[in-house]
Design a protein around this motif. Sequence first.
Motif, PDB file in Angstrom:
ATOM      1  N   THR A   1       0.832  -1.196   0.000  1.00 40.52           N
ATOM      2  CA  THR A   1       0.000   0.000   0.000  1.00 40.52           C
ATOM      3  C   THR A   1       0.877   1.260   0.000  1.00 40.52           C
ATOM      4  O   THR A   1       2.081   1.191   0.262  1.00 40.52           O
ATOM      5  N   SER A   2       0.252   2.369  -0.251  1.00 42.10           N
ATOM      6  CA  SER A   2       0.957   3.661  -0.226  1.00 42.10           C
ATOM      7  C   SER A   2       1.538   3.942   1.158  1.00 42.10           C
ATOM      8  O   SER A   2       2.484   4.714   1.285  1.00 42.10           O
ATOM      9  N   GLU A   3       0.998   3.299   2.205  1.00 39.03           N
ATOM     10  CA  GLU A   3       1.493   3.462   3.577  1.00 39.03           C
ATOM     11  C   GLU A   3       2.574   2.436   3.912  1.00 39.03           C
ATOM     12  O   GLU A   3       3.067   2.392   5.033  1.00 39.03           O
ATOM     13  N   GLY A   4       2.908   1.557   2.958  1.00 38.05           N
ATOM     14  CA  GLY A   4       3.968   0.575   3.173  1.00 38.05           C
ATOM     15  C   GLY A   4       3.519  -0.771   3.716  1.00 38.05           C
ATOM     16  O   GLY A   4       4.343  -1.620   4.034  1.00 38.05           O
ATOM     17  N   GLU A   5       2.213  -0.981   3.835  1.00 37.93           N
ATOM     18  CA  GLU A   5       1.687  -2.241   4.352  1.00 37.93           C
ATOM     19  C   GLU A   5       1.636  -3.277   3.222  1.00 37.93           C
ATOM     20  O   GLU A   5       1.287  -2.950   2.095  1.00 37.93           O
ATOM     21  N   VAL A   6       1.977  -4.521   3.528  1.00 43.20           N
ATOM     22  CA  VAL A   6       2.004  -5.570   2.508  1.00 43.20           C
ATOM     23  C   VAL A   6       0.763  -6.459   2.652  1.00 43.20           C
ATOM     24  O   VAL A   6       0.380  -6.836   3.759  1.00 43.20           O
ATOM     25  N   VAL A   7       0.154  -6.781   1.505  1.00 43.59           N
ATOM     26  CA  VAL A   7      -1.041  -7.623   1.462  1.00 43.59           C
ATOM     27  C   VAL A   7      -0.768  -8.789   0.518  1.00 43.59           C
ATOM     28  O   VAL A   7      -0.303  -8.597  -0.611  1.00 43.59           O
TER      29      VAL A   7
ATOM     30  N   THR B   1     -14.210 -13.633  -9.841  1.00 39.47           N
ATOM     31  CA  THR B   1     -13.184 -14.173  -8.959  1.00 39.47           C
ATOM     32  C   THR B   1     -13.618 -14.075  -7.496  1.00 39.47           C
ATOM     33  O   THR B   1     -14.574 -13.370  -7.165  1.00 39.47           O
ATOM     34  N   THR B   2     -12.879 -14.788  -6.655  1.00 41.02           N
ATOM     35  CA  THR B   2     -13.108 -14.731  -5.207  1.00 41.02           C
ATOM     36  C   THR B   2     -11.773 -14.478  -4.514  1.00 41.02           C
ATOM     37  O   THR B   2     -11.109 -15.411  -4.062  1.00 41.02           O
ATOM     38  N   PRO B   3     -11.348 -13.217  -4.446  1.00 35.93           N
ATOM     39  CA  PRO B   3     -10.066 -12.920  -3.809  1.00 35.93           C
ATOM     40  C   PRO B   3     -10.123 -13.071  -2.291  1.00 35.93           C
ATOM     41  O   PRO B   3     -11.135 -12.774  -1.659  1.00 35.93           O
ATOM     42  N   THR B   4      -9.016 -13.568  -1.736  1.00 37.82           N
ATOM     43  CA  THR B   4      -8.831 -13.583  -0.288  1.00 37.82           C
ATOM     44  C   THR B   4      -7.526 -12.868   0.022  1.00 37.82           C
ATOM     45  O   THR B   4      -6.610 -12.839  -0.806  1.00 37.82           O
ATOM     46  N   PHE B   5      -7.451 -12.308   1.215  1.00 41.47           N
ATOM     47  CA  PHE B   5      -6.325 -11.456   1.579  1.00 41.47           C
ATOM     48  C   PHE B   5      -5.762 -11.853   2.937  1.00 41.47           C
ATOM     49  O   PHE B   5      -6.502 -12.262   3.834  1.00 41.47           O
ATOM     50  N   ARG B   6      -4.437 -11.684   3.071  1.00 41.74           N
ATOM     51  CA  ARG B   6      -3.750 -11.836   4.362  1.00 41.74           C
ATOM     52  C   ARG B   6      -2.828 -10.640   4.529  1.00 41.74           C
ATOM     53  O   ARG B   6      -2.219 -10.177   3.560  1.00 41.74           O
ATOM     54  N   THR B   7      -2.720 -10.175   5.757  1.00 45.88           N
ATOM     55  CA  THR B   7      -1.828  -9.054   6.046  1.00 45.88           C
ATOM     56  C   THR B   7      -1.548  -8.992   7.539  1.00 45.88           C
ATOM     57  O   THR B   7      -2.381  -9.411   8.350  1.00 45.88           O
ATOM     58  N   ALA B   8      -0.377  -8.486   7.874  1.00 46.70           N
ATOM     59  CA  ALA B   8      -0.026  -8.268   9.277  1.00 46.70           C
ATOM     60  C   ALA B   8      -0.463  -6.882   9.739  1.00 46.70           C
ATOM     61  O   ALA B   8      -0.368  -6.565  10.931  1.00 46.70           O
TER      62      ALA B   8
ATOM     63  N   GLU C   1      -6.888  -5.080   8.684  1.00 46.24           N
ATOM     64  CA  GLU C   1      -7.428  -6.331   9.210  1.00 46.24           C
ATOM     65  C   GLU C   1      -8.807  -6.652   8.633  1.00 46.24           C
ATOM     66  O   GLU C   1      -9.176  -7.815   8.481  1.00 46.24           O
ATOM     67  N   TRP C   2      -9.575  -5.626   8.263  1.00 46.53           N
ATOM     68  CA  TRP C   2     -10.905  -5.843   7.693  1.00 46.53           C
ATOM     69  C   TRP C   2     -10.849  -6.708   6.430  1.00 46.53           C
ATOM     70  O   TRP C   2     -11.799  -7.429   6.122  1.00 46.53           O
ATOM     71  N   LEU C   3      -9.709  -6.691   5.730  1.00 46.19           N
ATOM     72  CA  LEU C   3      -9.562  -7.527   4.532  1.00 46.19           C
ATOM     73  C   LEU C   3      -9.586  -9.012   4.871  1.00 46.19           C
ATOM     74  O   LEU C   3      -9.951  -9.842   4.040  1.00 46.19           O
TER      75      LEU C   3
END
Length: 151
Positions: free
Chosen positions: A80-86, A112-119, A124-126
């Motif tokens: 993301t523009s804030e540096g967070e990785v997804v 499609t059915t995208p799923t997301f993980r992130t620290a 977290e809503w993703l």
Amino acid sequence: MPHRVAPNLRYAFTIIAEVPDETDFILLEQRAGDRLFFIPITGGQVEGEITGEIISGGGDWCTFREDGSYDVEARYLFRTSEGEVVDVVNVGVLRRLDHEPADSSELGYFMTTPTFRTASSNLEWLTRSAFVGRAVSAPGSTTIHVFEVLE
């Protein structure tokens, strides 16, 4: 009694994944009339509620099926523009719409059915919702409009 009302959707963001020319697709397996290709994801953008850049190095394992449809399974990362990785895993189907002629090169159904993980606690809503994507494939890119499934 199960609910028989379609869920509501909320537009969240758009992913534009850059891919090389078909000559750079890698054939991984061929069985009967089906062919499995690896399609590198070389970059791209994320626009909307989340903005950022796709990190080069991901890919799409795409099965070109004998019946003219495609099964896709893409895996890649974006920052993301804030540096967070997804981390993204996106499974889907690409085919002609029922009203499109069999000899048409148009493939108007791409879901499609995208799923997301992130620290990231900000994103977290993703990880707590289901998503659907409506995609469009074009030379050099695939665009996926991502919608969060609400109640």
